[in-house]
Design a protein around this motif. Structure first.
Motif, mmCIF file in Angstrom:
data_model
loop_
_atom_site.group_PDB
_atom_site.id
_atom_site.type_symbol
_atom_site.label_atom_id
_atom_site.label_comp_id
_atom_site.label_asym_id
_atom_site.label_seq_id
_atom_site.Cartn_x
_atom_site.Cartn_y
_atom_site.Cartn_z
ATOM 1 N N ILE A 100 0.069 6.646 -5.697
ATOM 2 C CA ILE A 100 0.030 5.220 -6.049
ATOM 3 C C ILE A 100 -0.164 4.383 -4.791
ATOM 4 C CG2 ILE A 100 1.409 3.292 -6.937
ATOM 5 C CD1 ILE A 100 2.596 5.331 -8.977
ATOM 6 N N GLY A 101 0.513 4.742 -3.700
ATOM 7 C CA GLY A 101 0.340 4.021 -2.443
ATOM 8 C C GLY A 101 -1.101 4.076 -1.939
ATOM 9 N N GLY A 102 -1.717 5.239 -2.046
ATOM 10 C CA GLY A 102 -3.121 5.369 -1.669
ATOM 11 C C GLY A 102 -4.027 4.510 -2.539
ATOM 12 N N MET A 103 -3.736 4.485 -3.836
ATOM 13 C CA MET A 103 -4.514 3.654 -4.767
ATOM 14 C C MET A 103 -4.347 2.176 -4.415
ATOM 15 S SD MET A 103 -3.904 1.509 -7.685
ATOM 16 C CE MET A 103 -2.272 2.004 -8.150
ATOM 17 N N MET A 104 -3.116 1.765 -4.088
ATOM 18 C CA MET A 104 -2.859 0.363 -3.731
ATOM 19 C C MET A 104 -3.613 -0.025 -2.458
ATOM 20 S SD MET A 104 1.226 0.210 -4.562
ATOM 21 C CE MET A 104 1.501 -1.363 -3.760
ATOM 22 N N THR A 105 -3.652 0.868 -1.479
ATOM 23 C CA THR A 105 -4.363 0.596 -0.227
ATOM 24 C C THR A 105 -5.852 0.436 -0.487
ATOM 25 O OG1 THR A 105 -2.684 1.756 1.051
ATOM 26 C CG2 THR A 105 -4.842 1.481 2.084
ATOM 27 N N THR A 106 -6.413 1.314 -1.290
ATOM 28 C CA THR A 106 -7.833 1.218 -1.635
ATOM 29 C C THR A 106 -8.120 -0.103 -2.342
ATOM 30 O OG1 THR A 106 -8.027 3.610 -1.800
ATOM 31 C CG2 THR A 106 -9.711 2.297 -2.940
ATOM 32 N N SER A 107 -7.263 -0.473 -3.284
ATOM 33 C CA SER A 107 -7.434 -1.714 -4.029
ATOM 34 C C SER A 107 -7.336 -2.930 -3.108
ATOM 35 C CB SER A 107 -6.382 -1.792 -5.131
ATOM 36 O OG SER A 107 -6.541 -2.951 -5.896
ATOM 37 N N THR A 108 -6.386 -2.907 -2.176
ATOM 38 C CA THR A 108 -6.224 -4.024 -1.243
ATOM 39 C C THR A 108 -7.438 -4.152 -0.336
ATOM 40 O OG1 THR A 108 -3.825 -3.773 -1.289
ATOM 41 C CG2 THR A 108 -4.754 -4.965 0.582
ATOM 42 N N ARG A 109 -7.959 -3.054 0.158
ATOM 43 C CA ARG A 109 -9.163 -3.105 1.016
ATOM 44 C C ARG A 109 -10.358 -3.639 0.237
ATOM 45 N NH1 ARG A 109 -7.706 2.276 4.234
ATOM 46 N NH2 ARG A 109 -6.356 1.264 5.743
ATOM 47 N N HIS A 110 -10.443 -3.285 -1.032
ATOM 48 C CA HIS A 110 -11.518 -3.807 -1.879
ATOM 49 C C HIS A 110 -11.383 -5.328 -2.031
ATOM 50 C CE1 HIS A 110 -14.620 -3.833 -4.924
ATOM 51 N NE2 HIS A 110 -13.812 -4.467 -5.748
#
Length: 182
Positions: free
Chosen positions: A35-45
């Protein structure tokens, strides 16, 4: 019935299934890391798109308007500093940059009166250039100027947070983790 048989009751299956579910729920660090990895990807997007977690555009910054750049993306330090920490039961996302909070939440910056040194070029004919130069530039002259106290109002430009799609994806990751499909 000749030979051998075994009997499995629904109670046995449910108990075994629940025991496995409870064991996986005790330590969800793998799911939290995902989930943390998904959140980081979403934030960078969001930094690429210039939008908050709800998809609303950020108010443009004066620097971005003047230079034709992107709001919150000058050198990319803020975007690069967003990290997460995952534990057995939760994930926490954030950054340790001191200016991150004012960009996320907005607010007022109160500046004290001060003296500022600027550097401009001194031409051979004695004229002082109108543009700032580096202090190490050829012909650079330092002059001090008084800057009065003033307040800068920064609008909120949320970059951290979960969108509706992020929440749904996090729910799917947790469901897969708990059911053992992950």
């Amino acid at each position: 019935m000749a030979g051998i048989s075994i009997t499995v009751s629904a109670d046995d299956l449910v108990t075994a299934g629940l025991d496995g579910l409870v064991a996986r729920a005790d330590d969800m660090s793998g799911a939290m890391d995902e989930i943390g990895g998904m959140m980081t990807t979403s934030t960078r997007h969001r930094f690429e798109m210039g939008v908050d977690p709800d998809g609303n555009p950020w108010p443009p910054s004066l620097r971005a308007l003047a230079e034709g750049g992107q709001t919150l993306v000058d050198r990319g330090h803020l975007r690069a500093a967003v990290t997460y920490q995952a534990t057995a039961a939760r994930v926490r996302q954030g950054t340790n940059l001191v200016y991150a909070r004012i960009h996320q939440l907005g607010g007022e910056i109160k500046r004290q009166a001060r003296t500022q040194t600027i550097h401009r070029r001194l031409y051979a004919d004695g004229r002082l250039g109108e543009r700032f130069v580096k202090r190490t530039a050829r012909g650079a002259v330092a002059t001090d100027h008084a800057v009065g106290a003033h307040t800068i109002t920064m609008p909120a430009r949320p970059y951290l947070g979960l969108s509706t799609a992020d929440r749904a994806q996090a729910g799917e990751i947790l469901a897969d983790w708990l059911t053992g499909a992950w």
